[in-house]
Design a protein around this motif. Structure first.
Motif, PDB file in Angstrom:
ATOM      1  N   ALA A  90      57.443  10.892  38.591  1.00  0.00           N
ATOM      2  CA  ALA A  90      55.991  10.685  38.511  1.00  0.00           C
ATOM      3  C   ALA A  90      55.327  11.811  37.715  1.00  0.00           C
ATOM      4  CB  ALA A  90      55.405  10.619  39.920  1.00  0.00           C
ATOM      5  N   THR A  91      55.822  13.024  37.885  1.00  0.00           N
ATOM      6  CA  THR A  91      55.266  14.169  37.143  1.00  0.00           C
ATOM      7  C   THR A  91      55.531  14.036  35.649  1.00  0.00           C
ATOM      8  OG1 THR A  91      55.613  15.602  39.063  1.00  0.00           O
ATOM      9  CG2 THR A  91      55.318  16.679  36.934  1.00  0.00           C
ATOM     10  N   VAL A  92      56.750  13.615  35.300  1.00  0.00           N
ATOM     11  CA  VAL A  92      57.098  13.425  33.890  1.00  0.00           C
ATOM     12  C   VAL A  92      56.214  12.341  33.270  1.00  0.00           C
ATOM     13  CG1 VAL A  92      58.924  12.646  32.327  1.00  0.00           C
ATOM     14  CG2 VAL A  92      59.458  14.261  34.143  1.00  0.00           C
ATOM     15  N   LEU A  93      55.918  11.301  34.037  1.00  0.00           N
ATOM     16  CA  LEU A  93      55.032  10.231  33.571  1.00  0.00           C
ATOM     17  C   LEU A  93      53.636  10.777  33.271  1.00  0.00           C
ATOM     18  CD1 LEU A  93      54.357   7.236  33.100  1.00  0.00           C
ATOM     19  CD2 LEU A  93      54.034   7.007  35.566  1.00  0.00           C
ATOM     20  N   LEU A  94      53.088  11.565  34.198  1.00  0.00           N
ATOM     21  CA  LEU A  94      51.767  12.156  33.984  1.00  0.00           C
ATOM     22  C   LEU A  94      51.800  13.177  32.852  1.00  0.00           C
ATOM     23  CD1 LEU A  94      48.824  12.510  34.802  1.00  0.00           C
ATOM     24  CD2 LEU A  94      49.574  14.094  36.604  1.00  0.00           C
ATOM     25  N   MET A  95      52.877  13.929  32.756  1.00  0.00           N
ATOM     26  CA  MET A  95      53.055  14.888  31.653  1.00  0.00           C
ATOM     27  C   MET A  95      52.953  14.175  30.306  1.00  0.00           C
ATOM     28  SD  MET A  95      56.718  16.667  30.839  1.00  0.00           S
ATOM     29  CE  MET A  95      57.185  17.264  29.212  1.00  0.00           C
ATOM     30  N   GLY A  96      53.605  13.025  30.198  1.00  0.00           N
ATOM     31  CA  GLY A  96      53.558  12.254  28.958  1.00  0.00           C
ATOM     32  C   GLY A  96      52.154  11.781  28.628  1.00  0.00           C
ATOM     33  N   ILE A  97      51.403  11.356  29.652  1.00  0.00           N
ATOM     34  CA  ILE A  97      50.026  10.911  29.433  1.00  0.00           C
ATOM     35  C   ILE A  97      49.175  12.058  28.891  1.00  0.00           C
ATOM     36  CG2 ILE A  97      47.935  10.091  30.595  1.00  0.00           C
ATOM     37  CD1 ILE A  97      49.769   8.546  32.522  1.00  0.00           C
ATOM     38  N   LEU A  98      49.340  13.250  29.467  1.00  0.00           N
ATOM     39  CA  LEU A  98      48.586  14.418  29.008  1.00  0.00           C
ATOM     40  C   LEU A  98      48.927  14.761  27.558  1.00  0.00           C
ATOM     41  CD1 LEU A  98      48.824  16.705  32.183  1.00  0.00           C
ATOM     42  CD2 LEU A  98      46.853  15.377  31.405  1.00  0.00           C
ATOM     43  N   GLN A  99      50.196  14.625  27.200  1.00  0.00           N
ATOM     44  CA  GLN A  99      50.606  14.929  25.830  1.00  0.00           C
ATOM     45  C   GLN A  99      50.056  13.911  24.845  1.00  0.00           C
ATOM     46  OE1 GLN A  99      54.881  15.170  26.496  1.00  0.00           O
ATOM     47  NE2 GLN A  99      54.814  17.410  26.388  1.00  0.00           N
ATOM     48  N   VAL A 100      50.021  12.648  25.233  1.00  0.00           N
ATOM     49  CA  VAL A 100      49.425  11.618  24.367  1.00  0.00           C
ATOM     50  C   VAL A 100      47.941  11.912  24.160  1.00  0.00           C
ATOM     51  CG1 VAL A 100      48.778   9.187  24.211  1.00  0.00           C
ATOM     52  CG2 VAL A 100      51.092   9.819  24.918  1.00  0.00           C
ATOM     53  N   LEU A 101      47.247  12.299  25.239  1.00  0.00           N
ATOM     54  CA  LEU A 101      45.828  12.643  25.123  1.00  0.00           C
ATOM     55  C   LEU A 101      45.627  13.837  24.197  1.00  0.00           C
ATOM     56  CD1 LEU A 101      44.636  12.212  28.834  1.00  0.00           C
ATOM     57  CD2 LEU A 101      44.149  10.704  26.892  1.00  0.00           C
ATOM     58  N   ASN A 233      48.343   7.956  45.294  1.00  0.00           N
ATOM     59  CA  ASN A 233      47.073   8.345  45.902  1.00  0.00           C
ATOM     60  C   ASN A 233      46.681   9.743  45.451  1.00  0.00           C
ATOM     61  OD1 ASN A 233      48.674  10.112  47.434  1.00  0.00           O
ATOM     62  ND2 ASN A 233      48.874   8.614  49.096  1.00  0.00           N
ATOM     63  N   LEU A 234      45.539  10.212  45.927  1.00  0.00           N
ATOM     64  CA  LEU A 234      45.022  11.509  45.515  1.00  0.00           C
ATOM     65  C   LEU A 234      45.926  12.645  45.960  1.00  0.00           C
ATOM     66  CD1 LEU A 234      42.667  12.933  44.108  1.00  0.00           C
ATOM     67  CD2 LEU A 234      41.479  13.006  46.321  1.00  0.00           C
ATOM     68  N   GLU A 235      46.563  12.495  47.106  1.00  0.00           N
ATOM     69  CA  GLU A 235      47.449  13.553  47.607  1.00  0.00           C
ATOM     70  C   GLU A 235      48.630  13.759  46.663  1.00  0.00           C
ATOM     71  OE1 GLU A 235      48.296  16.619  50.032  1.00  0.00           O
ATOM     72  OE2 GLU A 235      46.564  15.288  50.216  1.00  0.00           O
ATOM     73  N   THR A 236      49.204  12.666  46.166  1.00  0.00           N
ATOM     74  CA  THR A 236      50.304  12.772  45.197  1.00  0.00           C
ATOM     75  C   THR A 236      49.841  13.426  43.908  1.00  0.00           C
ATOM     76  OG1 THR A 236      51.377  10.799  46.097  1.00  0.00           O
ATOM     77  CG2 THR A 236      51.995  11.453  43.867  1.00  0.00           C
ATOM     78  N   LEU A 237      48.627  13.046  43.476  1.00  0.00           N
ATOM     79  CA  LEU A 237      48.085  13.638  42.249  1.00  0.00           C
ATOM     80  C   LEU A 237      47.916  15.148  42.398  1.00  0.00           C
ATOM     81  CD1 LEU A 237      46.972  13.104  39.401  1.00  0.00           C
ATOM     82  CD2 LEU A 237      44.704  12.802  40.438  1.00  0.00           C
ATOM     83  N   LYS A 238      47.474  15.601  43.575  1.00  0.00           N
ATOM     84  CA  LYS A 238      47.318  17.037  43.810  1.00  0.00           C
ATOM     85  C   LYS A 238      48.650  17.767  43.711  1.00  0.00           C
ATOM     86  CE  LYS A 238      43.247  16.780  46.825  1.00  0.00           C
ATOM     87  NZ  LYS A 238      42.728  17.019  48.212  1.00  0.00           N
ATOM     88  N   ILE A 239      49.727  17.090  44.074  1.00  0.00           N
ATOM     89  CA  ILE A 239      51.055  17.703  44.025  1.00  0.00           C
ATOM     90  C   ILE A 239      51.573  17.766  42.595  1.00  0.00           C
ATOM     91  CG2 ILE A 239      53.483  17.433  44.702  1.00  0.00           C
ATOM     92  CD1 ILE A 239      52.472  16.174  47.314  1.00  0.00           C
ATOM     93  N   ILE A 240      51.464  16.654  41.884  1.00  0.00           N
ATOM     94  CA  ILE A 240      52.140  16.559  40.589  1.00  0.00           C
ATOM     95  C   ILE A 240      51.308  17.067  39.427  1.00  0.00           C
ATOM     96  CG2 ILE A 240      53.489  14.590  41.412  1.00  0.00           C
ATOM     97  CD1 ILE A 240      51.768  12.762  39.663  1.00  0.00           C
ATOM     98  N   PHE A 241      49.966  17.065  39.544  1.00  0.00           N
ATOM     99  CA  PHE A 241      49.151  17.432  38.382  1.00  0.00           C
ATOM    100  C   PHE A 241      49.395  18.858  37.896  1.00  0.00           C
ATOM    101  CE2 PHE A 241      45.298  19.017  36.305  1.00  0.00           C
ATOM    102  CZ  PHE A 241      45.181  18.093  35.272  1.00  0.00           C
ATOM    103  N   PRO A 242      49.439  19.880  38.770  1.00  0.00           N
ATOM    104  CA  PRO A 242      49.706  21.237  38.259  1.00  0.00           C
ATOM    105  C   PRO A 242      51.034  21.336  37.522  1.00  0.00           C
ATOM    106  CG  PRO A 242      48.902  21.313  40.512  1.00  0.00           C
ATOM    107  CD  PRO A 242      49.195  19.888  40.218  1.00  0.00           C
ATOM    108  N   TYR A 243      52.074  20.691  38.052  1.00  0.00           N
ATOM    109  CA  TYR A 243      53.364  20.705  37.372  1.00  0.00           C
ATOM    110  C   TYR A 243      53.287  19.972  36.037  1.00  0.00           C
ATOM    111  CZ  TYR A 243      55.760  22.425  41.575  1.00  0.00           C
ATOM    112  OH  TYR A 243      56.185  23.193  42.630  1.00  0.00           O
TER     113      TYR A 243
END
Length: 518
Positions: A90-101, A233-243
């Motif tokens: 899930a973190t790698v997925l969000l990481m990719g979104i940030l890089q595309v942005l 959910n928001l709790e997962t986002l709080k965990i993975i977003f900093p990473y």
């Protein structure tokens, strides 16, 4: 000192053979980085395939190789240990979104702000890191379950095979460029080890040692679509977003600096924002296919360039051949001696390290020499992202310190009896103290003008300095005027009108050069 750049012309044959060489070198690297991140070997191998393929097709730098990297793995391990591998996906997925942005908003252009001494430090530091990483191949398992250095015959065989590999890579291009010398060296050394039945550690031995499993193998099937099994959910986002934010930054910094390095070597130009989007798309795909994500790999990129790989075909070939190894030829790849791959990487180290920087140290300013050494050291001790940030900050502070001393005034009395301070040099946070000392408030006439045609108001510290000076003149019954401000400086003062009160003398006949003309 070491010019390892292939002289072979760009061609499909060179790209495919270079891709084969890179694929052979990717296997132990991907396995090692998967182990660092505390995930299964196939998670790293799939990342090398997915990231390598997508960035080769859609990235901004033909010839650059991407895959699972140690810089990302060392950040991932704590997440995996604390929350499990599904949170990593899930973190790698969000990481990719940030890089595309980052690519969409064209943030890749900021890589141009990295000074050349920081680039040299980055290159030298990574060369040292690659070298130190290879020393681990000279260790073998001991009876206590740990690692010990090779001794006796095993060590001599290892050193001899490494030396042979390096000799083939160095001398073969002088005879022929029909086959990449790195590939020829790997095949030759493998044939010698098998033909003479030498006791040399192979990729399979490395895999068993890393996993502690005697049945370990790199064999597998195609990556399977897999939605990360985490609560959305928001709790997962709080965990993975900093990473995800840290991983995205590290991945882009390493990728864009590698892109810049290859641009200089090949005398071509890649597209940084397109590379951001390509890296992001690759990591989004990794998140959906159970892979650990990745970024550009300077070692494998140098192998590719040195072996004659220039076009996108080289990266595509490397990724597809790596997948073919996993599915069809795992047993053959597992037979390759580690000594051959270590020899290839040692030659990459020699070709990557900027040996001319030793001579350069005596010719460049001491501050630049310090930055080169600092970035190299921080890269080795911590990681690339921190090293580059430290280097840029130190370079910026040195620049600010030097320019802070360059502010001065030329003074005269004009026809109206006003004293004019003709300011030279930028007015910013570093120069405000010197600026305040340039004025004689007590002895100046009642009307004072600061002439800005040779200066510029740069930041809020400058505005506060002007406001403070105006107050000093006001307290003694004198007026302070600003003249010939450039339009951007006038806008800056206008935006801060609630914080500062100054008198600006308008002069519509005076033309100020804009940024477009600069």
């Amino acid at each position: 000192m070491f010019n390892l750049l292939s002289k072979a012309p760009s061609s499909a044959k060179n790209d495919i053979l270079s891709g084969l060489t890179v694929a052979l070198a990717l296997v132990p690297e991907a396995v090692a980085f998967a182990f660092v991140a505390n995930v299964e070997p196939l998670v790293g191998l799939y990342a090398a395939f997915i990231v390598g393929l997508i960035t080769a097709i859609f990235g901004g730098r033909p010839g650059m190789i991407s895959g699972a990297t140690g810089a990302l793995a060392v950040v991932m391990v704590s997440l995996v240990l604390d929350h499990g591998v599904e949170y990593l996906f899930a973190t790698v997925l969000l990481m990719g979104i940030l890089q595309v942005l980052a690519g969409i908003f064209k943030l890749g252009k900021f890589i141009r702000m990295v000074p050349h001494p920081v680039m040299l430090g980055f290159v030298n530091g990574l060369a040292i890191v690659i070298f130190l990483a290879q020393l681990g191949q000279f260790k073998v398992p001991d009876d206590m379950g740990g690692q010990q250095w090779m001794e006796g015959q095993a060590l001599y065989i290892m050193l001899g095979l490494v030396a042979l590999t390096m000799a083939i890579i160095h001398f073969l291009p002088k005879l022929t460029t029909a086959v990449p010398s790195s590939l020829a060296a790997i095949v030759t050394v493998t044939a010698i080890v098998i033909g003479f039945d030498l006791e040399a550690r192979t990729v399979l031995d490395f895999l068993k040692g890393m996993t502690g499993n005697e049945q370990a193998t790199i064999a597998g099937g195609l990556p399977e679509f897999h939605i990360p099994m985490v609560p959305f959910n928001l709790e997962t986002l709080k965990i993975i977003f900093p990473y995800a934010l840290v991983l995205a930054a590290i991945g882009l910094i390493e990728s864009l600096l590698t892109l810049t390095l290859i641009d200089e070597i090949t005398e071509t130009r890649g597209h940084s924002n397109k590379e951001c989007i390509g890296q992001g798309a690759a990591n989004i795909t990794c998140g959906f296919f159970g892979a650990m994500g990745g970024c550009a790999m300077i070692g494998q990129s140098m192998i590719n360039i040195n072996s004659g790989g220039r076009s996108r075909l080289s990266g595509i070939s490397a990724a597809i051949i790596l997948l073919a190894f996993i599915i069809f030829a795992a047993s053959l790849i597992e037979m390759i001696p580690l000594a051959a791959l270590v020899g290839v990487m040692f030659m990459v180290v020699l070709g990557t390290f900027e040996w001319a920087s030793f001579k350069m140290m005596k010719r460049v300013p001491k501050s630049d020499a310090f930055v080169i050494v600092l970035v190299s050291g921080v890269t080795v001790v911590t990681d690339l992202a921190i090293a580059v940030c430290v280097g840029v900050i130190v370079s910026a502070l040195v620049f600010a310190w030097q320019h802070a001393k360059h502010i001065y005034t030329s003074n005269y009395i004009d026809e109206q009896g006003s004293k004019v301070y003709e300011l030279h040099g930028p007015l910013f946070f570093g120069s405000v103290k010197n600026f305040a000392e340039l004025f004689d408030v007590k002895n100046d006439p009642e009307d004072v003008i600061i002439e800005f045609k040779h200066s510029r108001v740069a930041d809020h510290s400058a505005i506060e300095a002007i406001d403070s000076l105006a107050e000093k003149y006001a307290k003694v019954g004198k007026k302070l005027h600003l003249r010939h401000l450039s339009p951007d400086c006038i806008q800056l003062l206008h935006n801060a009108r609630d914080l500062v009160e100054v008198n600006v003398i308008e002069d519509p006949n005076y033309k100020v050069a804009s940024d477009k003309l600069a």
